[in-house]
Scaffold this motif. Sequence first.
Motif, mmCIF file in Angstrom:
data_model
loop_
_atom_site.group_PDB
_atom_site.id
_atom_site.type_symbol
_atom_site.label_atom_id
_atom_site.label_comp_id
_atom_site.label_asym_id
_atom_site.label_seq_id
_atom_site.Cartn_x
_atom_site.Cartn_y
_atom_site.Cartn_z
ATOM 1 N N ASN A 1 1.803 11.577 -18.173
ATOM 2 C CA ASN A 1 1.140 12.654 -18.493
ATOM 3 C C ASN A 1 2.074 13.911 -17.791
ATOM 4 N N SER A 2 2.531 13.921 -16.877
ATOM 5 C CA SER A 2 3.462 15.227 -16.532
ATOM 6 C C SER A 2 4.834 15.372 -17.135
ATOM 7 N N GLY A 3 5.095 14.292 -18.063
ATOM 8 C CA GLY A 3 6.138 14.421 -18.758
ATOM 9 C C GLY A 3 7.382 13.888 -18.607
ATOM 10 N N TYR A 4 7.296 12.941 -17.494
ATOM 11 C CA TYR A 4 8.365 12.422 -16.947
ATOM 12 C C TYR A 4 8.644 10.849 -17.587
ATOM 13 N N SER A 5 9.993 10.659 -18.166
ATOM 14 C CA SER A 5 10.277 9.214 -18.772
ATOM 15 C C SER A 5 10.893 8.652 -17.765
ATOM 16 N N TYR A 6 10.826 7.366 -17.701
ATOM 17 C CA TYR A 6 11.301 6.787 -16.480
ATOM 18 C C TYR A 6 11.505 5.217 -16.943
ATOM 19 N N LEU A 7 12.526 4.569 -16.203
ATOM 20 C CA LEU A 7 12.907 3.175 -16.418
ATOM 21 C C LEU A 7 12.151 2.512 -15.012
ATOM 22 N N MET A 8 12.034 3.016 -13.891
ATOM 23 C CA MET A 8 11.361 2.445 -12.825
ATOM 24 C C MET A 8 10.683 3.614 -12.257
ATOM 25 N N ALA A 9 9.615 2.914 -11.637
ATOM 26 C CA ALA A 9 8.789 4.469 -10.999
ATOM 27 C C ALA A 9 8.137 3.589 -9.733
ATOM 28 N N GLY A 10 7.785 4.064 -8.467
ATOM 29 C CA GLY A 10 6.996 3.756 -7.381
ATOM 30 C C GLY A 10 5.977 4.766 -6.982
ATOM 31 N N GLU A 11 5.484 4.379 -6.157
ATOM 32 C CA GLU A 11 4.290 5.338 -5.391
ATOM 33 C C GLU A 11 3.988 5.028 -4.056
ATOM 34 N N ASN A 12 3.878 5.908 -3.094
ATOM 35 C CA ASN A 12 3.404 5.619 -1.735
ATOM 36 C C ASN A 12 2.290 6.640 -1.355
ATOM 37 N N LEU A 13 1.365 6.090 -0.647
ATOM 38 C CA LEU A 13 0.154 7.277 -0.483
ATOM 39 C C LEU A 13 -0.024 7.135 1.048
ATOM 40 N N ALA A 14 -0.489 8.073 1.504
ATOM 41 C CA ALA A 14 -0.936 8.416 2.854
ATOM 42 C C ALA A 14 -1.954 9.633 3.383
ATOM 43 N N VAL A 15 -2.864 9.153 4.220
ATOM 44 C CA VAL A 15 -3.750 10.065 4.482
ATOM 45 C C VAL A 15 -4.136 10.236 6.083
ATOM 46 N N ALA B 1 4.765 15.184 9.750
ATOM 47 C CA ALA B 1 5.659 14.186 8.470
ATOM 48 C C ALA B 1 6.568 13.249 9.165
ATOM 49 N N GLU B 2 6.838 13.374 10.453
ATOM 50 C CA GLU B 2 7.359 12.155 11.169
ATOM 51 C C GLU B 2 6.526 11.200 11.189
ATOM 52 N N ASN B 3 5.365 11.140 11.531
ATOM 53 C CA ASN B 3 4.571 10.013 11.715
ATOM 54 C C ASN B 3 4.297 9.450 10.314
ATOM 55 N N VAL B 4 4.142 10.221 9.232
ATOM 56 C CA VAL B 4 4.085 9.556 7.799
ATOM 57 C C VAL B 4 5.120 8.736 7.604
ATOM 58 N N GLU B 5 6.262 9.121 7.773
ATOM 59 C CA GLU B 5 7.430 8.528 7.364
ATOM 60 C C GLU B 5 7.664 7.351 8.425
ATOM 61 N N THR B 6 7.327 7.409 9.635
ATOM 62 C CA THR B 6 7.225 6.230 10.595
ATOM 63 C C THR B 6 6.289 5.263 9.872
ATOM 64 N N ALA B 7 4.986 5.327 9.591
ATOM 65 C CA ALA B 7 3.983 4.765 9.242
ATOM 66 C C ALA B 7 4.538 4.028 7.753
ATOM 67 N N TRP B 8 5.258 4.710 6.814
ATOM 68 C CA TRP B 8 5.786 3.957 5.844
ATOM 69 C C TRP B 8 6.760 2.855 5.954
ATOM 70 N N MET B 9 7.470 3.396 6.763
ATOM 71 C CA MET B 9 8.638 2.595 7.435
ATOM 72 C C MET B 9 8.084 1.113 8.065
ATOM 73 N N ASN B 10 6.974 1.158 8.431
ATOM 74 C CA ASN B 10 6.515 0.313 9.398
ATOM 75 C C ASN B 10 5.866 -0.632 8.251
ATOM 76 N N SER B 11 5.550 -0.287 7.081
ATOM 77 C CA SER B 11 4.885 -0.953 5.993
ATOM 78 C C SER B 11 5.790 -1.669 5.061
ATOM 79 N N PRO B 12 6.061 -3.078 4.980
ATOM 80 C CA PRO B 12 6.803 -3.507 4.220
ATOM 81 C C PRO B 12 6.629 -2.976 2.820
ATOM 82 N N MET C 1 -3.142 2.232 6.241
ATOM 83 C CA MET C 1 -2.621 2.767 5.341
ATOM 84 C C MET C 1 -3.462 2.724 3.975
ATOM 85 N N ASP C 2 -4.420 1.761 3.902
ATOM 86 C CA ASP C 2 -5.179 1.703 2.690
ATOM 87 C C ASP C 2 -6.729 2.580 2.721
ATOM 88 N N GLY C 3 -6.925 3.254 4.081
ATOM 89 C CA GLY C 3 -7.896 4.295 4.176
ATOM 90 C C GLY C 3 -8.941 3.837 5.104
#
Length: 429
Positions: free
Chosen positions: A142-156, A161-172, A337-339
């Motif tokens: 819907n934003s107008g981006y055409s892709y071959l591959m895409a992925g999404e990460n979420l955090a709350v 910022a460092e803690n967000v990146e650390t948590a993502w890197m600790n999640s496979p 990470m799932d809330g």
Amino acid sequence: MEYVLSIIGIPQYSLKRAIAPFGSFILHLHDHIIPHHRNNYHPHILGHRSLALLSGLLVAVKIFSLSVLSLGPVLPAYSSAITVENIISLTNQSRQEYSLSTLSENSVLNLAAQAKADDMLKNGYFSHNSPDGKTPWDFIVNSGYSYLMAGENLAVNFTEAENVETAWMNSPGHKANIVNKNFEEIGIGVAQGEYQGHSAIFVVQMFGTPVEQKVSLNETPTKVQTTPVPAPVLAAEAPVVASAKTLDEPVSEASPTPTSVAVSLPALKVESGSTSLEGENIKISALVTGPAVKVVAYFGKEAVMLSPKEGGLWEGTAVLNNLAEKNASVKLRAFAMDGQTDQLQLADFASGTLANYNVSAGTTPAVVDFFGRALDVKSFESNFYLLFVAVMLSCLVLAIAIKRHIQHLSLIANSSFVIVFAMLMWWTG
């Protein structure tokens, strides 16, 4: 003395000339700090003119700090604020550790990620799929981006910022997105507001490989080898070969395969907690089961981030004086990470004489590039005010203690005002 100087061959006037500047400096220092008859028991540093200049210096330091933070280029690697620039910088640092190419920021992916973050905040959910059935790919398309591959990460529920990146890197699953060699572009969305009854920050990280791939042309033409055309073979004589794909086989359209999908995770639980005294600090321990990515100990308006250890153990330290506030209560809270969240009432600390004294200002590091050097502006400002207060208090105590029977009330009042003013400038951060 003159006889000794004559023996070693040093003229008397040369020695006096050499030590004259030092003697003058010591004399001036004595007049500025120590009360005595020559300065009418009124140290120059506590005089009206000096105090006015020092007050101006306090204001100048605050203006300098605000100006540098506003105009100076912030170094994302040192800044803890959750911003688009910091998340992208930390993500590319993680990729570089795996010898991967850096991701380029895409404005359209930024719009898609921001739309997803705003949608989660507005509708009060934390999931890859929205309550009305929208997937991450719907927001991207819907934003107008055409892709071959895409992925999404979420955090709350993160504040740095460092803690967000650390948590993502600790999640496979999330790490797989960050270190995916096929992704080329990135977009970040950040939304802040109320979620589940408390203030929260939603972070959406979207990856993409655009359809329009860059084509590089060779400088020299490629040589084409020619081969003879085989003779036609009659259908009856053609060998039977198993076909890899038949026309009857449905051809699926290339679609993204998200590596960070919502999965059923075990329940998050703060099983137990404990505290122990270590000098002037309190060691806080928590035993957590389940997919915890962050454990925080809250007390009053402050918090301490605990670090993960083996076997679900999380540990951190807090200053005892900060805990010893009136009606201070320490709570442990774990985040997944799932809330999922879970909390445990840990301990109550009674107030004491040191309860309301904080040894340092609670400032968040903000490092900027100052003439090619990394300068932590808030730390510099805090240390300057603390040093200023210490020096002024020492001078005031000397002025009062040396000649207790000769006191200048205006000196004490004006000096105390400047010291209080410096403390206020330090306290405001």
